[in-house]
Design a protein around this motif. Structure first.
Motif, mmCIF file in Angstrom:
data_model
loop_
_atom_site.group_PDB
_atom_site.id
_atom_site.type_symbol
_atom_site.label_atom_id
_atom_site.label_comp_id
_atom_site.label_asym_id
_atom_site.label_seq_id
_atom_site.Cartn_x
_atom_site.Cartn_y
_atom_site.Cartn_z
ATOM 1 N N LEU A 116 0.854 -1.187 0.000
ATOM 2 C CA LEU A 116 0.000 0.000 0.000
ATOM 3 C C LEU A 116 0.892 1.240 0.000
ATOM 4 O O LEU A 116 1.687 1.438 0.917
ATOM 5 C CB LEU A 116 -0.915 0.003 1.232
ATOM 6 N N LEU A 117 0.752 2.049 -1.028
ATOM 7 C CA LEU A 117 1.615 3.206 -1.239
ATOM 8 C C LEU A 117 0.833 4.514 -1.117
ATOM 9 O O LEU A 117 -0.334 4.581 -1.531
ATOM 10 C CB LEU A 117 2.245 3.137 -2.634
ATOM 11 N N PRO A 118 1.456 5.576 -0.607
ATOM 12 C CA PRO A 118 0.762 6.857 -0.479
ATOM 13 C C PRO A 118 0.466 7.511 -1.825
ATOM 14 O O PRO A 118 -0.343 8.440 -1.898
ATOM 15 C CB PRO A 118 1.720 7.710 0.363
ATOM 16 N N ALA A 169 4.476 6.827 -11.623
ATOM 17 C CA ALA A 169 3.337 5.937 -11.895
ATOM 18 C C ALA A 169 3.806 4.639 -12.548
ATOM 19 O O ALA A 169 3.231 3.568 -12.321
ATOM 20 C CB ALA A 169 2.322 6.653 -12.782
ATOM 21 N N SER A 170 4.886 4.732 -13.331
ATOM 22 C CA SER A 170 5.395 3.547 -14.032
ATOM 23 C C SER A 170 6.042 2.538 -13.088
ATOM 24 O O SER A 170 6.350 1.418 -13.501
ATOM 25 C CB SER A 170 6.407 3.969 -15.098
ATOM 26 N N PHE A 171 6.277 2.940 -11.837
ATOM 27 C CA PHE A 171 6.854 2.031 -10.842
ATOM 28 C C PHE A 171 5.777 1.260 -10.077
ATOM 29 O O PHE A 171 6.095 0.348 -9.313
ATOM 30 C CB PHE A 171 7.705 2.811 -9.842
ATOM 31 N N ILE A 172 4.521 1.647 -10.248
ATOM 32 C CA ILE A 172 3.421 1.054 -9.469
ATOM 33 C C ILE A 172 2.578 0.148 -10.360
ATOM 34 O O ILE A 172 2.152 0.551 -11.445
ATOM 35 C CB ILE A 172 2.535 2.157 -8.856
ATOM 36 N N ARG A 173 2.327 -1.049 -9.902
ATOM 37 C CA ARG A 173 1.517 -2.006 -10.640
ATOM 38 C C ARG A 173 0.135 -1.429 -10.942
ATOM 39 O O ARG A 173 -0.376 -0.613 -10.159
ATOM 40 C CB ARG A 173 1.389 -3.289 -9.817
ATOM 41 N N LYS A 174 -0.473 -1.822 -12.032
ATOM 42 C CA LYS A 174 -1.752 -1.240 -12.440
ATOM 43 C C LYS A 174 -2.841 -1.386 -11.388
ATOM 44 O O LYS A 174 -3.691 -0.512 -11.227
ATOM 45 C CB LYS A 174 -2.215 -1.854 -13.759
ATOM 46 N N ASP A 175 -2.824 -2.497 -10.632
ATOM 47 C CA ASP A 175 -3.848 -2.674 -9.599
ATOM 48 C C ASP A 175 -3.529 -1.893 -8.333
ATOM 49 O O ASP A 175 -4.334 -1.852 -7.390
ATOM 50 C CB ASP A 175 -4.070 -4.156 -9.281
#
Length: 418
Positions: free
Chosen positions: A213-215, A363-369
């Motif tokens: 879970l990321l801010p 955004a490219s570091f975070i999985r789509k879900d």
């Protein structure tokens, strides 16, 4: 010997390698025959004229400082406001610098510290005082702008990834009759770099941590609980890593500790893991364990990354070099040349482009879900935790750390009234 004195100070939360930077600063200055004073407890020490003569420390002690965690001279959370709003403090600071012939000021910290170093450089220029101010990067949050990474982050990231992998083995062993969900709380107010680093613990979607879970993504409780249930039904257990700074769609922190503020004016966080554990237990009925590593993340010198340790020393050495070259209002930053093989170098960057800017996860570091990291993030993070930094152990089985003498310098000015 160069004319003048160099003043070094540490600021904000310490790291496993901030003293490696201090060691490099002092060693490099000594090699150039420059006297180094340290401010006790950061900028407060400068304001109080509470200064330390590092010349009283042996060469062996300064070398040992490179593998000792904590802040050898004391740190502080104290932010100077604008030159107009805090003029009396700035003028006092300038008085102290003049009294001790300080011509080079190195402030080792994060974003607020970069801002302070920048403001002090403006102050000196406004008063016509010959001073060169260098911001020296440090933070486990990895949120400083311009620099590819921040000294302190790599070691905290390594500790996080190792701890999550080890805890996951424990959970997997007990899941049949005991804990089904384990929740790990990582530091990170607005940027989720440290929580993301936990993703290095596993390779496949079924490996821990199965949920991060990321801010950078708004917390959706229904989606989170559904994902926990899905993972437990598929894998048999679930490890969650949550950044302390996760917030809902309205921007409210999930873990807001009563609205208290720290000395930088930031909301006091902590407790998101216990909150999430309560919700999982109540909504899904699973047995849950949680942990709040807190200071352990930034003090774990025994798990320091060699990459991080080397970079911490490199920025310290470069900071002295920049100062003596006459540079002002700059910071030595880390520039990445390539991911594989990992190559990096140090370059100067203007403090004006760093202060009051915050680097968040792309955004490219975070999985789509929204519940994990991408391969691009993995390529960025992996080199930062590589290698082990040397650490001597004593016969008692504990690391051999150094405690400096920290001999004070005689005061020359009247006491400062805070």
């Amino acid at each position: 010997m160069a004319q003048g004195t160099l003043l070094y100070a540490q600021s904000g939360g310490v790291t496993a390698v901030i003293n490696a930077t201090a060691s490099a600063v002092i060693a490099e200055a000594r090699a150039r025959k420059v006297k180094v004073l340290a401010a006790r407890n950061g900028i407060l020490g400068a304001l109080r004229e509470d200064l330390i003569d590092t010349g009283k420390e042996s060469a062996a002690a300064i070398r040992a400082l490179a593998h000792t965690p904590g802040g050898a001279f004391g740190s502080c959370r104290f932010k100077l406001k604008s030159l107009e709003a805090d003029r009396a403090r700035y003028e006092r600071l300038l008085e102290v610098l003049r009294a001790h012939d300080v011509r080079w000021f190195l402030y080792n910290g994060g974003n607020d510290s970069a801002d302070t170093a920048w403001k002090v450089s403006q102050l000196a220029e406004a008063f016509g005082y010959p001073l060169h101010c260098i911001g020296v990067p440090k933070t486990i949050d990895n949120d400083l702008a311009v620099t590819d990474t921040c000294p302190g982050f790599g070691s905290a990231a390594k500790y996080t990834a190792v701890s999550v992998r080890e805890a996951a083995l424990d959970v997997a062993a007990m899941a049949d009759t005991s804990t089904k969900v384990f929740i790990y709380e990582a530091m990170g107010r607005h940027a989720g770099w440290l929580a993301a680093a936990a993703g290095l613990a596993g390779q496949s979607p079924d490996d821990a941590p199965q949920i991060i879970l990321l801010p950078e993504r708004a917390y959706d409780e229904a989606a989170f609980l559904a994902q926990v249930r899905k993972v437990v039904e598929r894998v048999g257990w679930c490890v969650v890593v949550a950044s302390e700074g996760i917030h809902n769609a309205d921007g409210q922190f999930v873990a807001d500790a009563g609205g208290a503020k720290d000395s930088f004016g930031h909301t006091q966080l902590g407790g998101v893991a216990s909150y999430l554990a309560g919700r999982v237990k109540e909504a899904l009925g699973y047995k849950v364990h949680w942990t709040l590593p807190d200071y352990l993340q930034r003090s774990a010198r025994h798990l320091a990354s060699h990459t991080d340790w080397a970079q911490a020393q490199a920025v310290g050495k470069a900071a002295v070099r920049y100062a003596l070259e006459g540079r002002n209002a700059v910071m030595p930053v880390i520039v990445r040349g390539s991911d594989a093989p990992y190559r990096w170098r140090i370059e100067p960057a203007p403090l004006a482009k760093i202060a009051n800017h915050e680097k968040k996860m792309p955004a490219s570091f975070i999985r789509k879900d929204g519940f994990g990291i991408t391969e691009r993030a993995r390529r960025y993070l992996q080199p930062l935790i590589q290698g082990e930094a040397p650490l001597p152990y004593g016969r008692d089985g504990l690391p051999k750390y150094v405690t400096l003498k920290n001999v004070p310098v005689a005061r020359k000015l009247p006491a400062w009234k805070e």
